[in-house]
Design a protein around this motif. Structure first.
Motif, short mmCIF file in Angstrom:
data_model
loop_
_atom_site.label_atom_id
_atom_site.label_comp_id
_atom_site.label_asym_id
_atom_site.label_seq_id
_atom_site.Cartn_x
_atom_site.Cartn_y
_atom_site.Cartn_z
N TYR A 147 80.15 49.73 50.19
CA TYR A 147 79.37 50.66 50.27
C TYR A 147 78.76 50.74 49.22
CZ TYR A 147 81.95 52.33 54.50
OH TYR A 147 82.54 52.34 55.59
N LEU A 148 77.56 51.34 48.70
CA LEU A 148 77.04 51.95 47.66
C LEU A 148 77.24 52.77 47.44
CD1 LEU A 148 75.75 50.91 44.95
CD2 LEU A 148 73.49 50.37 46.62
N SER A 149 77.57 53.94 46.78
CA SER A 149 77.82 55.21 45.72
C SER A 149 77.44 55.97 45.23
CB SER A 149 78.68 55.64 46.07
OG SER A 149 78.99 56.98 45.06
N HIS A 150 75.68 56.82 45.35
CA HIS A 150 75.73 56.73 44.10
C HIS A 150 76.00 57.81 43.47
CE1 HIS A 150 72.76 54.97 46.91
NE2 HIS A 150 71.85 54.34 45.92
N GLY A 151 76.48 58.33 43.34
CA GLY A 151 77.11 59.27 42.80
C GLY A 151 78.70 59.76 43.40
N VAL A 152 78.97 60.93 42.66
CA VAL A 152 80.48 61.89 43.31
C VAL A 152 80.43 62.10 44.81
CG1 VAL A 152 82.07 63.41 42.59
CG2 VAL A 152 81.55 62.43 41.00
N GLU A 153 79.43 63.29 45.51
CA GLU A 153 79.38 63.53 46.63
C GLU A 153 79.29 62.24 47.78
OE1 GLU A 153 77.18 64.52 44.13
OE2 GLU A 153 77.87 65.95 43.38
N GLU A 154 78.95 61.10 47.18
CA GLU A 154 79.23 60.13 48.31
C GLU A 154 79.56 58.98 48.51
OE1 GLU A 154 75.51 57.15 47.58
OE2 GLU A 154 73.68 58.66 47.65
#
Length: 141
Positions: free
Chosen positions: A3-10
């Motif tokens: 996965y690639l998370s773009h921030g804390v929420e993701e």
């Protein structure tokens, strides 16, 4: 899975999705340096397990317990002096309590992890400091 998370929420959302797939007795072992988002991932994991309440890092307590549909036992092994110290904190008892164990700094207890452990590696994205590359391997595959 990657996965690639773009921030804390993701990051939390990815953790929540994993939590929804885990069963009682699962162990999730985190790999990743300071500030990579392990506690954020655990907040999502807790939601996915039906746990409510504030999720914080167990750095100074070694383990935080969260009640929910499936209990979550959140460990931080950073300050653990040796794998022998696991007996002092009741590691084997936690493995048998019917919850999910999430372990930060799992490298410090690698020999004590069950064979079907789920490994979550969180690394900083090469081009974006606030993005995270998250890889999940092992038991949940």
């Amino acid at each position: 899975m990657e996965y690639l998370s773009h921030g804390v929420e993701e990051t939390e959302a990815i953790g929540e999705a994993l939590g929804q797939r885990l069963r009682s007795g699962s162990v999730v072992a985190y790999r990743g340096g300071l500030g990579m988002g392990k506690t954020a991932f655990t907040r999502g994991l807790a939601r996915g397990l039906g746990c409510r309440g504030r999720v914080t890092s167990p750095t100074f307590t070694i383990v935080n317990e969260y009640r929910g549909t499936t209990p979550l036992f959140h460990f931080d092994m950073y300050r653990l002096e040796s794998e022998d110290a696991l007996f002092d904190i009741g590691w084997e008892d936690y493995l048998c309590r019917g919850g999910v164990c999430a372990v930060e700094w799992s490298e410090n207890i690698s020999d004590a992890l069950p064979e079907d452990t789920v490994f979550v590696t969180i690394e900083r994205h090469a081009d974006h400091d606030d993005w995270r590359h998250i890889t999940i391997t092992g038991g949940a595959e």
